[in-house]
Enzyme design. Structure first.
Site, PDB file in Angstrom:
ATOM      1  N   ALA A  64       0.722  -1.304   0.106  1.00 54.56           N
ATOM      2  CA  ALA A  64      -0.093   0.043  -0.041  1.00 54.56           C
ATOM      3  C   ALA A  64       0.839   1.154   0.143  1.00 54.56           C
ATOM      4  CB  ALA A  64      -1.036   0.169   1.486  1.00 54.56           C
ATOM      5  N   GLY A 110       0.543  -4.956   0.928  1.00 57.10           N
ATOM      6  CA  GLY A 110      -0.475  -5.156   0.117  1.00 57.10           C
ATOM      7  C   GLY A 110      -0.394  -5.712  -1.218  1.00 57.10           C
ATOM      8  N   GLU A 113      -0.722  -9.213  -0.778  1.00 52.68           N
ATOM      9  CA  GLU A 113      -2.146  -9.532  -0.491  1.00 52.68           C
ATOM     10  C   GLU A 113      -2.785  -9.463  -2.126  1.00 52.68           C
ATOM     11  OE1 GLU A 113      -1.911  -6.319   2.621  1.00 52.68           O
ATOM     12  OE2 GLU A 113      -3.373  -7.897   3.661  1.00 52.68           O
ATOM     13  N   GLU A 133       3.993  -6.100   7.462  1.00 50.64           N
ATOM     14  CA  GLU A 133       3.093  -4.997   8.365  1.00 50.64           C
ATOM     15  C   GLU A 133       3.286  -4.917   9.747  1.00 50.64           C
ATOM     16  OE1 GLU A 133       1.976  -7.058   5.958  1.00 50.64           O
ATOM     17  OE2 GLU A 133       0.802  -5.632   4.655  1.00 50.64           O
TER      18      GLU A 133
HETATM   19  N1  CAA Z   1       4.582   3.191  -0.692  1.00 47.41           N
HETATM   20  C1  CAA Z   1       5.051   4.429  -1.240  1.00 47.41           C
HETATM   21  N2  CAA Z   1       6.187   4.692  -1.823  1.00 47.41           N
HETATM   22  C2  CAA Z   1       6.848   3.406  -2.161  1.00 47.41           C
HETATM   23  C3  CAA Z   1       6.595   2.158  -1.298  1.00 47.41           C
HETATM   24  C4  CAA Z   1       5.401   1.974  -0.826  1.00 47.41           C
HETATM   25  N3  CAA Z   1       4.840   0.941  -0.206  1.00 47.41           N
HETATM   26  N4  CAA Z   1       7.711   1.345  -1.496  1.00 47.41           N
HETATM   27  C5  CAA Z   1       8.707   2.026  -2.258  1.00 47.41           C
HETATM   28  N5  CAA Z   1       8.235   3.038  -2.664  1.00 47.41           N
HETATM   29  C6  CAA Z   1       8.991   4.336  -3.294  1.00 47.41           C
HETATM   30  C7  CAA Z   1       9.954   4.918  -2.441  1.00 47.41           C
HETATM   31  O1  CAA Z   1       9.603   5.946  -1.618  1.00 47.41           O
HETATM   32  C8  CAA Z   1      10.833   5.529  -3.334  1.00 47.41           C
HETATM   33  O2  CAA Z   1      10.341   6.580  -3.943  1.00 47.41           O
HETATM   34  P1  CAA Z   1      11.356   8.028  -3.721  1.00 47.41           P
HETATM   35  O3  CAA Z   1      12.350   7.601  -4.899  1.00 47.41           O
HETATM   36  O4  CAA Z   1      10.498   9.083  -4.355  1.00 47.41           O
HETATM   37  O5  CAA Z   1      12.105   8.063  -2.510  1.00 47.41           O
HETATM   38  C9  CAA Z   1      10.780   4.511  -4.649  1.00 47.41           C
HETATM   39  O6  CAA Z   1       9.458   3.739  -4.301  1.00 47.41           O
HETATM   40  C10 CAA Z   1      11.741   3.443  -4.826  1.00 47.41           C
HETATM   41  O7  CAA Z   1      11.943   2.626  -3.385  1.00 47.41           O
HETATM   42  P2  CAA Z   1      13.352   2.618  -2.729  1.00 47.41           P
HETATM   43  O8  CAA Z   1      14.318   3.793  -3.048  1.00 47.41           O
HETATM   44  O9  CAA Z   1      13.119   2.372  -1.191  1.00 47.41           O
HETATM   45  O10 CAA Z   1      13.971   1.274  -3.430  1.00 47.41           O
HETATM   46  P3  CAA Z   1      14.928   0.097  -2.826  1.00 47.41           P
HETATM   47  O11 CAA Z   1      15.165  -0.534  -3.999  1.00 47.41           O
HETATM   48  O12 CAA Z   1      15.827   0.878  -1.972  1.00 47.41           O
HETATM   49  O13 CAA Z   1      13.955  -0.711  -1.746  1.00 47.41           O
HETATM   50  C11 CAA Z   1      12.012  -1.684  -1.111  1.00 47.41           C
HETATM   51  C12 CAA Z   1      13.022  -1.445  -2.177  1.00 47.41           C
HETATM   52  C13 CAA Z   1      12.718  -2.839  -0.012  1.00 47.41           C
HETATM   53  C14 CAA Z   1      10.801  -2.483  -1.371  1.00 47.41           C
HETATM   54  C15 CAA Z   1      11.475  -0.665  -0.225  1.00 47.41           C
HETATM   55  O14 CAA Z   1      11.179   0.615  -1.124  1.00 47.41           O
HETATM   56  C16 CAA Z   1      10.601  -0.739   0.760  1.00 47.41           C
HETATM   57  O15 CAA Z   1      10.910  -1.207   1.949  1.00 47.41           O
HETATM   58  N6  CAA Z   1       9.370  -0.331   0.515  1.00 47.41           N
HETATM   59  C17 CAA Z   1       8.176  -0.545   1.374  1.00 47.41           C
HETATM   60  C18 CAA Z   1       7.698  -1.865   1.599  1.00 47.41           C
HETATM   61  C19 CAA Z   1       6.560  -2.110   2.272  1.00 47.41           C
HETATM   62  O16 CAA Z   1       6.911  -1.946   3.681  1.00 47.41           O
HETATM   63  N7  CAA Z   1       5.424  -2.219   1.947  1.00 47.41           N
HETATM   64  C20 CAA Z   1       4.518  -2.770   2.938  1.00 47.41           C
HETATM   65  C21 CAA Z   1       3.515  -1.620   3.068  1.00 47.41           C
HETATM   66  S1  CAA Z   1       2.340  -1.551   4.339  1.00 47.41           S
HETATM   67  C22 CAA Z   1       0.922  -2.273   3.596  1.00 47.41           C
HETATM   68  O17 CAA Z   1       1.028  -2.768   2.382  1.00 47.41           O
HETATM   69  C23 CAA Z   1      -0.354  -1.970   4.473  1.00 47.41           C
HETATM   70  C24 CAA Z   1      -1.520  -3.012   4.509  1.00 47.41           C
HETATM   71  O18 CAA Z   1      -1.656  -3.751   3.737  1.00 47.41           O
HETATM   72  C25 CAA Z   1      -2.239  -2.587   5.513  1.00 47.41           C
END
Ligand code: CAA
Length: 245
Positions: A64, A110, A113, A133
């Site tokens: 998400a 998400g 999911e 999460e």
């Molecule tokens: N939401 C919004 N933006 C995201 C994102 C997310 N889930 N995942 C990545 N991005 C964005 C980053 O902010 C970044 O944007 P900017 O260049 O503007 O900063 C861009 O995508 C590239 O990401 P990274 O620079 O972080 O890329 P990386 O290769 O270094 O890392 C990654 C990749 C490990 C996937 C890392 O991006 C990450 O940990 N992302 C979050 C993953 C996460 O925690 N997902 C679960 C979300 S919670 C959820 O889904 C809730 C629910 O069901 C209720």
């Protein structure tokens, strides 16, 4: 902004989630567009199976949209989870044609999911899958606690959810999270082959079989998950999620 690209090649439609700059993270608008696209495809007779994948070779969907989510009030967070479930995740699960997720990289939160809502999953060798999460002070809110258990069994699902571990394609195949894996270049070809094996069968049989497979799925569990997510949201500051990220 258009987040969905669809390639119609009857009898298969390939939907690509096109938000590569954010690793295809699901914001509200994207969820709406994907849901609308599926509504159109649902009634197109010569489309008999659907593949969903992410644009680029890094991510299927990285979750998400944390940035969007972090600005929400608890009520909005609850509504987001419910709306996502009703308009997209449940729609995919109960779709009248087989839907295959082609996981071409990260499928986190998400994103996993979403893949779990699909009827089958193929993944590229560089895929990374998990439900992180709990490490963010949340719980999966798009059906992950229910669908992962149902897909891989309680032992593996509990470990994945409680430890927030991220798994690769080999392990995912071993525990039955994915149907098969392939190298990145051949992923769409493999997904298409799987879809083709389905569409040779009667559309009515496929629709009925999907209904029957889903019949014992406990919808109450999804509602319960939403309530527990709200409890987590109440206990934490969403701002903290944003800072952690
Ligand atoms: N939401 C919004 N933006 C995201 C994102 C997310 N889930 N995942 C990545 N991005 C964005 C980053 O902010 C970044 O944007 P900017 O260049 O503007 O900063 C861009 O995508 C590239 O990401 P990274 O620079 O972080 O890329 P990386 O290769 O270094 O890392 C990654 C990749 C490990 C996937 C890392 O991006 C990450 O940990 N992302 C979050 C993953 C996460 O925690 N997902 C679960 C979300 S919670 C959820 O889904 C809730 C629910 O069901 C209720």
């Amino acid at each position: 902004m258009k987040y969905i690209k669809t390639l119609i090649e009857p009898p298969i439609a390939t939907i690509k989630i096109d938000r590569e700059s954010h690793l295809n993270a699901l914001n509200l608008e994207l969820i709406k567009q994907l849901s609308n696209e599926l509504s159109i495809i649902e009634s197109v007779e010569n489309i008999r199976a659907v593949i969903i994948m992410g644009v680029g070779n890094k991510a299927f969907v990285a979750g998400a949209d944390i940035k969007e989510f972090s600005n929400y009030s608890i009520t909005q967070g609850e509504a987001l989870s419910k709306k996502g479930q009703d308009t997209l995740f449940n729609k995919i699960e109960n779709f009248n044609k087989p839907i295959i997720a082609a996981i071409n990289g990260y499928a986190l939160g998400g994103g996993l999911e979403l893949a779990l809502s699909c009827h089958m999953r193929v993944a590229s060798k560089n895929a990374k899958m998990g439900l992180p999460e709990c490490s963010l002070g949340l719980i999966p809110g798009y059906g992950g606690t229910q669908r992962l258990v149902r897909t891989v069994g309680r032992t593996q699902a509990t470990e994945m959810i409680l430890t927030s571990k991220i798994i690769d394609a080999d392990f995912a195949e071993k525990i039955g999270l994915i149907n098969l894996q392939s190298n990145q270049e051949e992923l769409l070809k493999k997904a298409t082959q799987l879809a083709t094996s389905c569409v040779k069968n009667s559309p009515k049989s496929l629709e009925s079989a999907i209904k029957c497979i889903n019949k014992n799925f406990d919808q109450e569990g999804l509602t319960f998950e939403q309530k527990e997510l709200v409890n987590c949201l109440e206990l934490m500051s969403l701002k903290r999620v944003f800072q952690l990220f």
